[in-house]
Design a protein around this motif. Sequence first.
Motif, PDB file in Angstrom:
ATOM      1  N   THR A   1      11.773 -41.556  -3.144  1.00 56.10           N
ATOM      2  CA  THR A   1      11.510 -40.517  -2.308  1.00 56.10           C
ATOM      3  C   THR A   1      12.651 -40.439  -0.962  1.00 56.10           C
ATOM      4  O   THR A   1      12.277 -39.612   0.158  1.00 56.10           O
ATOM      5  CB  THR A   1      10.034 -40.994  -1.357  1.00 56.10           C
ATOM      6  OG1 THR A   1      10.287 -42.258  -0.944  1.00 56.10           O
ATOM      7  CG2 THR A   1       8.992 -40.641  -2.542  1.00 56.10           C
TER       8      THR A   1
ATOM      9  N   LYS B   1      13.668 -42.910   0.806  1.00 52.91           N
ATOM     10  CA  LYS B   1      13.987 -43.669   2.444  1.00 52.91           C
ATOM     11  C   LYS B   1      15.031 -44.494   2.246  1.00 52.91           C
ATOM     12  O   LYS B   1      15.572 -45.217   3.211  1.00 52.91           O
ATOM     13  CB  LYS B   1      12.450 -44.241   2.142  1.00 52.91           C
ATOM     14  CG  LYS B   1      12.216 -44.870   3.678  1.00 52.91           C
ATOM     15  CD  LYS B   1      10.780 -45.624   3.519  1.00 52.91           C
ATOM     16  CE  LYS B   1      10.383 -46.107   5.030  1.00 52.91           C
ATOM     17  NZ  LYS B   1       9.397 -47.032   4.926  1.00 52.91           N
TER      18      LYS B   1
ATOM     19  N   ASP C   1      17.517 -36.369   1.713  1.00 49.69           N
ATOM     20  CA  ASP C   1      16.668 -37.219   2.501  1.00 49.69           C
ATOM     21  C   ASP C   1      14.860 -36.921   2.230  1.00 49.69           C
ATOM     22  O   ASP C   1      14.750 -36.013   1.452  1.00 49.69           O
ATOM     23  CB  ASP C   1      16.975 -36.948   4.181  1.00 49.69           C
ATOM     24  CG  ASP C   1      16.424 -35.411   4.541  1.00 49.69           C
ATOM     25  OD1 ASP C   1      15.782 -34.927   3.725  1.00 49.69           O
ATOM     26  OD2 ASP C   1      16.784 -35.182   5.536  1.00 49.69           O
ATOM     27  N   GLU C   2      14.086 -37.502   2.794  1.00 43.93           N
ATOM     28  CA  GLU C   2      12.663 -37.375   2.474  1.00 43.93           C
ATOM     29  C   GLU C   2      11.940 -36.070   2.530  1.00 43.93           C
ATOM     30  O   GLU C   2      11.502 -35.759   1.549  1.00 43.93           O
ATOM     31  CB  GLU C   2      11.997 -38.153   3.511  1.00 43.93           C
ATOM     32  CG  GLU C   2      12.176 -39.873   3.579  1.00 43.93           C
ATOM     33  CD  GLU C   2      13.132 -40.101   4.796  1.00 43.93           C
ATOM     34  OE1 GLU C   2      14.023 -39.494   4.741  1.00 43.93           O
ATOM     35  OE2 GLU C   2      12.799 -41.503   5.350  1.00 43.93           O
ATOM     36  N   ALA C   3      12.578 -35.243   3.566  1.00 45.19           N
ATOM     37  CA  ALA C   3      11.786 -33.972   3.453  1.00 45.19           C
ATOM     38  C   ALA C   3      12.561 -32.974   2.445  1.00 45.19           C
ATOM     39  O   ALA C   3      11.538 -32.323   1.868  1.00 45.19           O
ATOM     40  CB  ALA C   3      12.439 -33.179   4.936  1.00 45.19           C
ATOM     41  N   GLU C   4      13.697 -33.186   2.117  1.00 42.80           N
ATOM     42  CA  GLU C   4      14.204 -32.450   1.044  1.00 42.80           C
ATOM     43  C   GLU C   4      13.675 -32.796  -0.246  1.00 42.80           C
ATOM     44  O   GLU C   4      13.314 -31.996  -1.059  1.00 42.80           O
ATOM     45  CB  GLU C   4      15.720 -32.425   0.748  1.00 42.80           C
ATOM     46  CG  GLU C   4      16.691 -31.793   1.811  1.00 42.80           C
ATOM     47  CD  GLU C   4      17.842 -32.656   2.188  1.00 42.80           C
ATOM     48  OE1 GLU C   4      18.902 -31.457   2.582  1.00 42.80           O
ATOM     49  OE2 GLU C   4      18.168 -33.733   1.779  1.00 42.80           O
TER      50      GLU C   4
ATOM     51  N   ALA D   1      10.676 -34.165  -0.648  1.00 38.00           N
ATOM     52  CA  ALA D   1       9.177 -33.735  -0.678  1.00 38.00           C
ATOM     53  C   ALA D   1       9.165 -32.423  -1.157  1.00 38.00           C
ATOM     54  O   ALA D   1       8.448 -31.647  -1.711  1.00 38.00           O
ATOM     55  CB  ALA D   1       8.585 -33.834   0.590  1.00 38.00           C
ATOM     56  N   GLU D   2      10.197 -31.449  -0.566  1.00 35.81           N
ATOM     57  CA  GLU D   2      10.228 -29.988  -0.956  1.00 35.81           C
ATOM     58  C   GLU D   2      10.698 -29.695  -2.273  1.00 35.81           C
ATOM     59  O   GLU D   2      10.003 -28.557  -2.846  1.00 35.81           O
ATOM     60  CB  GLU D   2      11.299 -29.457  -0.336  1.00 35.81           C
ATOM     61  CG  GLU D   2      10.723 -29.221   1.393  1.00 35.81           C
ATOM     62  CD  GLU D   2      10.958 -27.948   2.154  1.00 35.81           C
ATOM     63  OE1 GLU D   2      11.099 -26.869   1.573  1.00 35.81           O
ATOM     64  OE2 GLU D   2      11.140 -27.673   3.297  1.00 35.81           O
TER      65      GLU D   2
ATOM     66  N   ARG E   1       4.164 -38.610  -2.385  1.00 37.83           N
ATOM     67  CA  ARG E   1       3.893 -39.996  -2.514  1.00 37.83           C
ATOM     68  C   ARG E   1       2.800 -40.427  -1.595  1.00 37.83           C
ATOM     69  O   ARG E   1       2.607 -40.011  -0.350  1.00 37.83           O
ATOM     70  CB  ARG E   1       5.323 -40.683  -1.630  1.00 37.83           C
ATOM     71  CG  ARG E   1       5.124 -41.978  -1.455  1.00 37.83           C
ATOM     72  CD  ARG E   1       6.398 -42.796  -0.917  1.00 37.83           C
ATOM     73  NE  ARG E   1       6.409 -44.135  -0.946  1.00 37.83           N
ATOM     74  CZ  ARG E   1       7.144 -45.207  -0.459  1.00 37.83           C
ATOM     75  NH1 ARG E   1       8.258 -44.416   0.058  1.00 37.83           N
ATOM     76  NH2 ARG E   1       7.078 -46.353  -0.607  1.00 37.83           N
ATOM     77  N   LYS E   2       2.044 -41.411  -1.980  1.00 34.83           N
ATOM     78  CA  LYS E   2       1.098 -42.041  -1.507  1.00 34.83           C
ATOM     79  C   LYS E   2       1.410 -43.327  -1.091  1.00 34.83           C
ATOM     80  O   LYS E   2       1.990 -44.178  -1.852  1.00 34.83           O
ATOM     81  CB  LYS E   2      -0.216 -41.865  -2.321  1.00 34.83           C
ATOM     82  CG  LYS E   2      -1.512 -41.897  -1.648  1.00 34.83           C
ATOM     83  CD  LYS E   2      -2.764 -42.640  -2.259  1.00 34.83           C
ATOM     84  CE  LYS E   2      -2.857 -44.081  -2.268  1.00 34.83           C
ATOM     85  NZ  LYS E   2      -2.848 -44.842  -1.274  1.00 34.83           N
ATOM     86  N   PHE E   3       1.081 -43.669   0.162  1.00 34.18           N
ATOM     87  CA  PHE E   3       1.535 -45.069   0.476  1.00 34.18           C
ATOM     88  C   PHE E   3       0.447 -45.885   0.236  1.00 34.18           C
ATOM     89  O   PHE E   3      -0.725 -45.892  -0.257  1.00 34.18           O
ATOM     90  CB  PHE E   3       1.583 -45.154   2.088  1.00 34.18           C
ATOM     91  CG  PHE E   3       2.441 -44.313   2.850  1.00 34.18           C
ATOM     92  CD1 PHE E   3       3.899 -44.722   2.510  1.00 34.18           C
ATOM     93  CD2 PHE E   3       2.198 -43.213   3.163  1.00 34.18           C
ATOM     94  CE1 PHE E   3       5.076 -43.947   3.060  1.00 34.18           C
ATOM     95  CE2 PHE E   3       3.376 -42.163   3.855  1.00 34.18           C
ATOM     96  CZ  PHE E   3       4.566 -42.630   3.568  1.00 34.18           C
TER      97      PHE E   3
ATOM     98  N   ARG F   1       8.214 -25.200   5.965  1.00 36.91           N
ATOM     99  CA  ARG F   1       7.794 -26.395   6.751  1.00 36.91           C
ATOM    100  C   ARG F   1       8.981 -26.341   8.115  1.00 36.91           C
ATOM    101  O   ARG F   1       8.981 -27.226   8.766  1.00 36.91           O
ATOM    102  CB  ARG F   1       8.538 -27.887   5.921  1.00 36.91           C
ATOM    103  CG  ARG F   1       7.603 -28.127   4.877  1.00 36.91           C
ATOM    104  CD  ARG F   1       6.331 -28.539   5.228  1.00 36.91           C
ATOM    105  NE  ARG F   1       5.449 -29.384   4.326  1.00 36.91           N
ATOM    106  CZ  ARG F   1       4.217 -29.023   3.890  1.00 36.91           C
ATOM    107  NH1 ARG F   1       3.829 -27.963   4.003  1.00 36.91           N
ATOM    108  NH2 ARG F   1       3.966 -29.734   2.723  1.00 36.91           N
TER     109      ARG F   1
ATOM    110  N   ARG G   1       6.963 -36.864   7.495  1.00 37.42           N
ATOM    111  CA  ARG G   1       8.208 -36.871   6.775  1.00 37.42           C
ATOM    112  C   ARG G   1       7.918 -36.497   5.437  1.00 37.42           C
ATOM    113  O   ARG G   1       8.754 -35.720   4.698  1.00 37.42           O
ATOM    114  CB  ARG G   1       8.988 -38.044   7.306  1.00 37.42           C
ATOM    115  CG  ARG G   1      10.356 -38.061   7.263  1.00 37.42           C
ATOM    116  CD  ARG G   1      11.188 -39.200   7.895  1.00 37.42           C
ATOM    117  NE  ARG G   1      11.074 -39.532   8.892  1.00 37.42           N
ATOM    118  CZ  ARG G   1      11.821 -39.199  10.128  1.00 37.42           C
ATOM    119  NH1 ARG G   1      12.693 -38.322   9.862  1.00 37.42           N
ATOM    120  NH2 ARG G   1      11.837 -39.557  11.208  1.00 37.42           N
TER     121      ARG G   1
ATOM    122  N   GLY H   1       7.225 -33.764   3.904  1.00 39.29           N
ATOM    123  CA  GLY H   1       8.358 -32.395   3.682  1.00 39.29           C
ATOM    124  C   GLY H   1       8.861 -31.879   4.947  1.00 39.29           C
ATOM    125  O   GLY H   1       9.601 -31.064   5.245  1.00 39.29           O
TER     126      GLY H   1
END
Lengths: 253, 391
Positions: A59, A61, A81-84, A86-87, A92-94, A117, B248, B251
């Motif tokens: 993810t 991090k 990075d994380e945001a990219e 995710a897009e 991800r579930k913690f 976003r 974060r 996204g």
Amino acid sequence: MTMPDGRKTSAMLYLDGVHVSFDGFHAINNLSLTVAPGEMRAIIGPNGAGKTTMMDIITGKTRPDQGDVLFDGRTDLTKLDEAEIAELGIGRKFQKPTVFESQSVEDNLLLSLREDRGVRAALFRQRNPDDTDRIDRVLETIRLQGVRHQLAGSLSHGQKQWLEIGMLLAQDPKLLLVDEPVAGMTDVETHQTAELLKEINRDKTVVVVEHDMTFVRELGVKVTCLHEGTVLAEGSIDQVSENERVIEVYLGR
Amino acid sequence: MKPFLLTGTLNRSATIFLAIVATAGVLLPALNLLTPDASALHVPTYLVSLFGKYVCYAILALSIDLIWGYCGILSLGHGAFFALGGYAMGMYLMRQIGTRGVYADPVLPDFMVFLNWKSLPWYWHGFDMFWFAALMVVLVPGLLAFCFGWLAFRSRVTGVYFSIITQAMTYALLLAFFRNDFGFGGNNGLTDFKDILGFNVQADGTRAALFAASCVALAASFLICRAVVDSKLGKVLVAIRDAESRTRFLGYRVESYKLFVFTLSACIAGVAGALYVPQVGIINPSEFAPANSIEAVIWVAVGGRGTLIGAALGAVVVNYAKTVFTSGPLAPYWLFLLGALFVLVTLLMPKGLLGTWHAWYGRRKPAPTAGATPSDETEFAGEIAKPHMAE
């Protein structure tokens, strides 16, 4: 190996020769793992085996020291990075359920819906009827229609876990990474969660990290056992649980 | 903290808040200008300016609440943005003095003549025009916040580390503005103002107009903050405050959101400073003192963070108390009292005046629903805001 459409592999998730060390501690050691599109994979292993670190690498991090991490055959995740990420479609579930406690269940899902976003988009966004439909569908899947207007902080532990899974679904990802979804759940909730993940797996690739062997058995999918940052055994739950090394380092204790 | 649980009632509160600000903005100047000095209803000019100062502090408190209450960014250097806005206005006011200064130089302010400077430094150009100064009031704090925030948020500096570097920022500016060769009047700062837009700053009419303008600015800032926190962006801010990494991984580019709200907040603080300076008649480096910024955070904590109205209320209540205490025999003990107030509020009323009132009111009322609006709201808002209006 390059495939005709420019993909380097047909796998949804492809890790090869990944190394990560923190101050000399080798958290991930020559880790190689392939998850096919549409597959559900369970990852087991003792504490410190590198399960969560592996999630961190996928993810964005944590950056690996070396090795390849490819998503959907062509995207190199180590550069994003994380945001990219995710897009791109990785949710991800913690391990610890993490929801927005001071906001309603509905708002939690609204914030998760797949859309622009950006700051400007968020500032000028209006609610529309389509949102309600999308949220309704997710609520139905995670079976939380009844608590729609409640604050997420007021939910039970199990409900929070489901809400977080629902938040992933609202993002409409291709790949879901689910870290210990049944930790702290009752037997009934554990069973329901297994059903939920199987349902999600009908059209999404899922990677589940879990300690609960009953739950893993119930999922009935291919299992990968990690130990000291590398793959110890891989196969069906029966094959893996009969593996002597697995019994020695994990199950036997 | 449950700002969004209260949304339904806050909309009502927002209307009442704006009504009070509008009433004060009209009533106080009217009582000052239209009643004879001997009348019991007469409000002396010094009180108009004193309340004008409170209103500016309320705007500063709003700007802090926007980032702290909603996004969890605790800035302990917001006084710097307030002071920069103040200096921009002070520079305009200095340029308006012209030949009426002690040295009667048509262009150079007195302190520059005193320092033997022959020409105006480049950064003083343009400040003879009000529109330019007004632009700088917003732009300078905004730009500083943008650069500072860009570096800090991109490097993921959060929590107490962020608070500490904002303290360092305002302290660095304090030291810089103390220097004579920095070109802003050194430790004396900028003062002896004569005119603003052609009107005498000392005149009753100007003072009253400045008070009314401050009320307009407070209302406008409140509406801007309200619009931001009520939008989807506001929900993202709360999400960042409550679970930054979750946001974060959904996204959102957390640093962009923080940067936006931090910059907006600095711009609002700049406006507050600009309105403050003509009403108190001076701006000097002590406005950059780290203690000032901390005091402003205390107002927000006392009033109730994450409520906007509470922040404005806290600023007025605490400053009114400060005026009362520091003008009486208890003056030497004010800082102890302020410290005690902060400790007590943190321990006993973590939601501040407004949050505690809402919680108490919610308990007293049987089965409150988030959507329903308590009808007694009017009574409550009027009661709490009394010092603002009547004193």
